[in-house]
Design a protein around this motif. Structure first.
Motif, short mmCIF file in Angstrom:
data_model
loop_
_atom_site.label_atom_id
_atom_site.label_comp_id
_atom_site.label_asym_id
_atom_site.label_seq_id
_atom_site.Cartn_x
_atom_site.Cartn_y
_atom_site.Cartn_z
N VAL A 1 24.44 -21.91 57.49
CA VAL A 1 24.27 -23.32 57.14
C VAL A 1 24.62 -24.22 58.31
CG1 VAL A 1 25.27 -25.18 55.75
CG2 VAL A 1 24.52 -23.07 54.65
N GLN A 2 25.70 -23.91 58.99
CA GLN A 2 26.11 -24.75 60.12
C GLN A 2 25.04 -24.76 61.21
OE1 GLN A 2 30.03 -24.29 61.68
NE2 GLN A 2 30.97 -25.04 59.80
N PHE A 3 24.44 -23.60 61.41
CA PHE A 3 23.36 -23.56 62.40
C PHE A 3 22.19 -24.43 61.95
CE2 PHE A 3 19.21 -21.69 63.42
CZ PHE A 3 19.18 -21.99 64.78
N LEU A 4 21.78 -24.27 60.69
CA LEU A 4 20.66 -25.07 60.19
C LEU A 4 20.99 -26.57 60.26
CD1 LEU A 4 19.51 -22.97 57.08
CD2 LEU A 4 18.44 -23.07 59.34
N TYR A 5 22.23 -26.88 60.02
CA TYR A 5 22.66 -28.29 60.11
C TYR A 5 22.50 -28.79 61.55
CZ TYR A 5 25.70 -32.36 60.27
OH TYR A 5 26.20 -33.62 60.47
N ASN A 6 22.93 -27.97 62.48
CA ASN A 6 22.88 -28.40 63.88
C ASN A 6 21.46 -28.59 64.39
OD1 ASN A 6 25.62 -28.53 64.04
ND2 ASN A 6 25.88 -26.56 65.09
N ILE A 7 20.50 -27.90 63.80
CA ILE A 7 19.12 -28.16 64.23
C ILE A 7 18.42 -29.11 63.26
CG2 ILE A 7 18.91 -26.00 65.55
CD1 ILE A 7 17.24 -24.88 63.20
N GLY A 8 19.22 -29.76 62.42
CA GLY A 8 18.69 -30.86 61.61
C GLY A 8 17.93 -30.46 60.37
N LEU A 9 18.19 -29.27 59.85
CA LEU A 9 17.39 -28.81 58.71
C LEU A 9 18.11 -28.84 57.37
CD1 LEU A 9 15.48 -25.82 60.35
CD2 LEU A 9 14.71 -28.17 59.99
N VAL A 10 19.42 -29.02 57.38
CA VAL A 10 20.15 -29.21 56.12
C VAL A 10 21.03 -30.45 56.26
CG1 VAL A 10 20.16 -26.76 55.45
CG2 VAL A 10 22.08 -27.68 56.73
N GLN B 1 14.11 -19.53 64.23
CA GLN B 1 14.83 -20.72 64.69
C GLN B 1 16.08 -20.32 65.46
OE1 GLN B 1 12.78 -23.26 64.24
NE2 GLN B 1 11.68 -21.70 63.05
N PHE B 2 16.78 -19.30 64.96
CA PHE B 2 17.93 -18.79 65.71
C PHE B 2 17.48 -18.38 67.10
CE2 PHE B 2 20.06 -18.04 61.52
CZ PHE B 2 21.32 -18.52 61.82
N TYR B 3 16.37 -17.65 67.14
CA TYR B 3 15.88 -17.15 68.42
C TYR B 3 15.50 -18.29 69.36
CZ TYR B 3 13.15 -14.68 71.90
OH TYR B 3 12.69 -14.20 73.10
N LYS B 4 14.75 -19.24 68.80
CA LYS B 4 14.25 -20.33 69.65
C LYS B 4 15.37 -21.23 70.14
CE LYS B 4 9.69 -20.18 67.67
NZ LYS B 4 8.75 -20.72 66.67
N ASN B 5 16.49 -21.20 69.46
CA ASN B 5 17.62 -22.02 69.90
C ASN B 5 18.66 -21.22 70.67
OD1 ASN B 5 17.47 -24.95 68.72
ND2 ASN B 5 16.58 -23.59 67.19
#
Length: 805
Positions: free
Chosen positions: A552-561, A140-144
């Motif tokens: 966590v902030q990254f996961l939040y920004n892509i809507g996963l947390v 997900q990091f890569y794809k974003n």
RNA sequence: GCCUGUGUGGUGGAAUUGGUAGACGCGUUGGACUCAAAAUCCAAUGGUAGCAAUAUCGUGUCGGUUCGAGUCCGACCACAGGCACCA
């Protein structure tokens, strides 16, 4: 002496079979998430320091359950990382086998301490079911666009043959092995953490971390606000500098650029003293950034001859120097030097015989630089030698000069951050393989998500290659694969992830540990919300906490947390030092093994002692006598049962103290003041021992107060004397607000602030009565007779202070 | 150098946040029980002077604010941790 061994085993078994500590997702009870850093299961077993934090959080967990919360108190294993790999190399066994054994030991040690973990949620970061999701998240990091490969100068440990993150190479030596770190260019996977600098700063407002912990984060991020200015080079070309002190721009007498930066490479054809410059560059590359930026070091550098820069505000020609204190990867890799107002520049100028031009009044620039910390605080300081800006106050000048440069189109206001992108590659075996494939035609291609996990192969050799490739590179079966995109021949990435990776999101997995569709369901994460208490060592405050927050902030920004910050309060425990006050270590021979203590004194005694040892957040030295004292306390608790009479009332003599103690223990446990909570229970015990008989309610109450700390003995006594439900199924104690106050209090009488008498009086004594009573005390009269009473201060229910002249 | 902590008896540490400094525990001393020891129980325990009542000094140092300071303010010292030619 009670038979702690039998009792403790009995209750541990009961807790395990009855599953009373199992947390239910979506329960109607309010959720409460207590987290303690999961350990690295090392070969040497559980440390008494682990016991301190697990026991502390366990006490909160047990109390919160009784208070009606659905408590999540999980445990797992952070088992990737180099110690297991080193051990495997030495002993020729697969790290996963070593890790399995270590986990077994750790788990049985934890169970013998009776911690109320929900073992049904246990996992290890090395489980394929877990690291599948670590790999998935990397994709997900890569794809974003957040993961990229770049040739970067990295800290290279020649001994471990691995690249270290900037943080791991602190002090210029490898954190693992202590060898000096050298600089080497290598292609690495990177995570764009610097994009999150501002969010990571702002996010701190949504946490309840202590100030010192927030400050640790702020310091790592290292924001500075300033201006970037374009500087023309004489006879063509230009470069940029970053400064936080634009007001001193008229004082520039030279520029300094990074020996490892791009600019010097561009300038090279025009450089007259190439040999000298090249030699200096070579010298610099040997040093780590730590060495380069160390204070008390000679102001090394060389002039770049044949090239001059133009000061944009006055057109002056200024020399350019190479200086290794300027880092190629911070700011623009070039700085303006103003010796009059920067001590470092000042010393550099002295060493290289350069001009000093004063542009701000108020200092003595013959002796030392007049720096911003000083002139910003001096309201009389104004600019001089600065053309039309001369006479302006510093703060006005800052703004005016910036505006003027902006208008010319050669300057921009920017923020710089110390924090750099996260180097995410390790040339190691024992880590999560990075799920990327290099195709001859398509370049880097991410693995298909449905093909995860990408398992670590079973091999027998774990030595890194001499050129620093991961051991995985040698396993051609594993490396050779096909491109997921075009089906052509391709090779796998052989680097693995750092062991910070698995620990950056484990607290999310605990919320939904067996989910095989997602790393954790949104429902589960929404139900549990933020971690209420996160306990760990001070040493993890900067790095681990920052990585976890970023993740966590990254996961939040892509809507996963569901939340941008998933941790509410961070607590850090002090270390348990050896009996000699030094850090416990095998080499010093001052290590205390919890197993030995449990065997001789029982785990309740060990837990009680470690909670009583002192302020939870401060270091404390181990003391066998202190431990014995706590064992003695438990023995007295045990013997107290010998004088029971049946009654569901408190004994009259201790009713007030009972209520006071319930209040104090409840508040203290909530605010991690375990030592004073235990002290309060000891005081209660002392009082109960004075009575000929105590009631069953007295006994049950003191046992319950102690239960979160010493759960085995208290459950046993409660059962033995049939005092009521098991504590693990009970509700917490209430106190009566109306029964907190004693009928009398000790009134202290001072004369001029010194205690001259004490007298026990009724709690209903009014202020006037207190004044009158105070003056009747003989010793008080001795100090007031014949003197004029100027003033009498009365603090109700406490003291009277008579001021005499 | 900067930042952040910390500094209280013989010892680990308390002190309601400006109101009895030393709670609670350890250790030590004396006593009880015991043939004896361990365990247990009782008493004393900051320094100095005094039989005592009590006085006096005392929370790293020096000042200050206050009726009153371990606590607040200023300067300094020591130790620990972190960051660092960061422009």
């Amino acid at each position: 002496m009670y038979n702690f061994e039998k009792i403790e085993k009995k209750w541990q078994k009961y807790w395990e079979t009855s599953q009373v500590f199992k947390a239910e997702n979506g329960s109607e009870k309010p959720p409460y998430y207590i987290l303690v850093e999961f350990p690295y299961p090392s070969g040497s077993g559980l440390h008494v320091g682990h016991v301190r934090s697990y026991a502390a959080q366990d006490a909160i967990a047990r109390m919160k359950r009784m208070q009606g919360y659905n408590v999540l108190y999980p445990m797992g294993w952070d088992a990737f990382g180099s110690p297991a790999e080193q051990y495997a190399i030495k002993n020729h066994i697969h790290p996963k086998d070593a890790v399995r054994e270590n986990i077994k030991t750790f788990k049985s040690q934890m169970q013998s301490l009776g911690f109320s973990f929900d073992w049904s949620r246990e996992f290890s970061t090395t489980d394929p079911e877990y690291y599948k999701w670590t790999q998935w998240q990397f994709l997900q990091f890569y794809k974003n666009g957040m993961a990229y490969k770049d040739k970067v100068k990295v800290n290279w440990c020649p001994n471990c043959k691995v690249v270290l993150s900037n943080e791991d190479a602190a002090g210029g030596v490898c954190e693992r092995c202590g060898s000096p770190v050298i600089q080497k260019e290598k292609s690495q996977w990177m995570l764009r953490m610097s994009n999150y600098a501002e969010d990571l700063l702002k996010g701190l407002d949504d946490t309840n971390f202590a100030d010192k912990i927030k400050l640790g984060q702020i310091n790592w991020i290292g924001k500075s606000t300033g201006v970037e200015v374009d500087i023309d080079i004489k006879d063509g070309g230009k470069f940029s500098i970053f400064t936080t002190c634009i007001e001193t721009i008229y004082g520039i007498t030279f520029f300094c650029i990074a020996p490892d930066g791009k600019l010097i490479k561009e300038l090279m054809p025009r450089v007259q003293n190439k040999d000298e410059v090249n030699a200096y560059i070579e010298e610099t590359l040997k040093k780590s950034s730590m060495d380069r930026t160390e204070l008390n070091k000679g102001k090394s550098g060389v002039e770049v001859k044949g090239v001059k820069a133009i000061n944009p505000v006055n057109g002056k020609e200024v020399p350019i120097f190479l200086g290794d204190f300027v880092l190629g990867d911070y700011g623009t890799g070039a700085v303006m030097a103003v010796p009059a107002h920067d001590q470092r520049d000042f010393e550099y100028a002295q060493a290289h015989n350069l001009d000093v031009i004063e542009v701000i009044t108020g200092g003595n620039i013959k002796e030392k630089a007049y720096e911003k910390y000083d002139y910003l605080e001096n309201p009389d300081s104004v600019l001089i030698n600065s053309c039309e800006f001369s006479g302006l106050k510093v703060s006005d000048a800052k703004e005016a000069i910036t505006k003027m440069l902006e208008k010319k189109g050669i300057a921009r206001r920017v923020n710089n951050y110390k924090m750099r992108d996260w180097i995410f590659s390790r040339q190691r075996f024992w880590g999560e393989p990075i799920p990327m494939i290099k195709c001859e035609k398509c370049g880097w291609v991410p693995m298909n998500e449905e093909d995860l996990p990408l398992l670590l192969p079973d091999v027998t050799e774990y030595e890194p290659t001499d050129n620093g490739e991961s051991p995985l590179a040698k396993i051609t079966d594993w490396v050779n694969t096909t491109c997921p995109k075009c089906g052509g021949p391709a090779k796998r990435e052989t680097d693995t992830m750092p062991n910070w990776a698995g620990s950056s999101w484990y607290f999310l997995r605990f919320m939904d540990p067996h989910n095989d569709k997602e790393f954790a369901s949104m429902d589960a994460m929404k139900y549990w919300g933020k971690v209420n208490w996160y306990n760990g060592g001070m040493e993890h405050v900067a790095r681990h906490l920052l990585y976890a927050r970023f993740w966590v902030q990254f996961l939040y920004n892509i809507g996963l947390v569901p939340n941008k910050e998933m941790i509410w309060t961070r607590v850090s425990h002090g270390m348990i030092l050896g009996p000699n006050g030094e850090k416990m270590s095998k080499s010093k021979g001052n290590v205390v093994n919890p197993d030995d203590i449990i065997k001789e004194f029982g785990s309740d005694a060990l837990r009680t002692y470690e909670m009583f040892i002192g302020d939870y957040e401060k270091d404390a030295a181990w003391s066998l006598n202190g431990l014995k004292g706590c064992k003695k306390f438990l023995d007295r608790i045990y013997r107290l049962g010998e004088k029971l009479i049946k009654s569901d009332e408190y004994s009259k003599e201790t009713e007030i103290l009972m209520n006071q103690t319930i209040k104090k223990v409840t508040l203290d446990l909530d605010s991690i003041k375990y030592n004073t909570a235990i002290s309060a229970i000891m005081i209660l015990l002392n009082e109960l021992e004075k009575l000929d008989n105590i009631t069953t309610k007295d006994y049950r109450t003191i046992l319950q107060l102690l239960n979160p700390i010493a759960p085995h003995i208290t459950e046993e006594l409660n059962e033995m004397y049939e005092l009521g439900d098991k504590f693990c199924n009970s509700t917490w104690l209430e106190y009566d607000e109306n029964k907190l106050e004693n009928i009398t209090f000790t009134m202290v009488v001072q004369v001029n602030g010194k205690v001259r008498g004490k007298i026990d009086v009724s709690s209903s004594t009014t202020e006037d009565e207190m004044k009158k009573l105070a003056l009747t005390i003989e010793n008080v009269k001795n100090f007031t007779n014949g003197k004029e009473i100027a003033k009498v201060i009365v603090i109700p229910k406490k003291l009277v202070n008579i001021v005499v002249k």
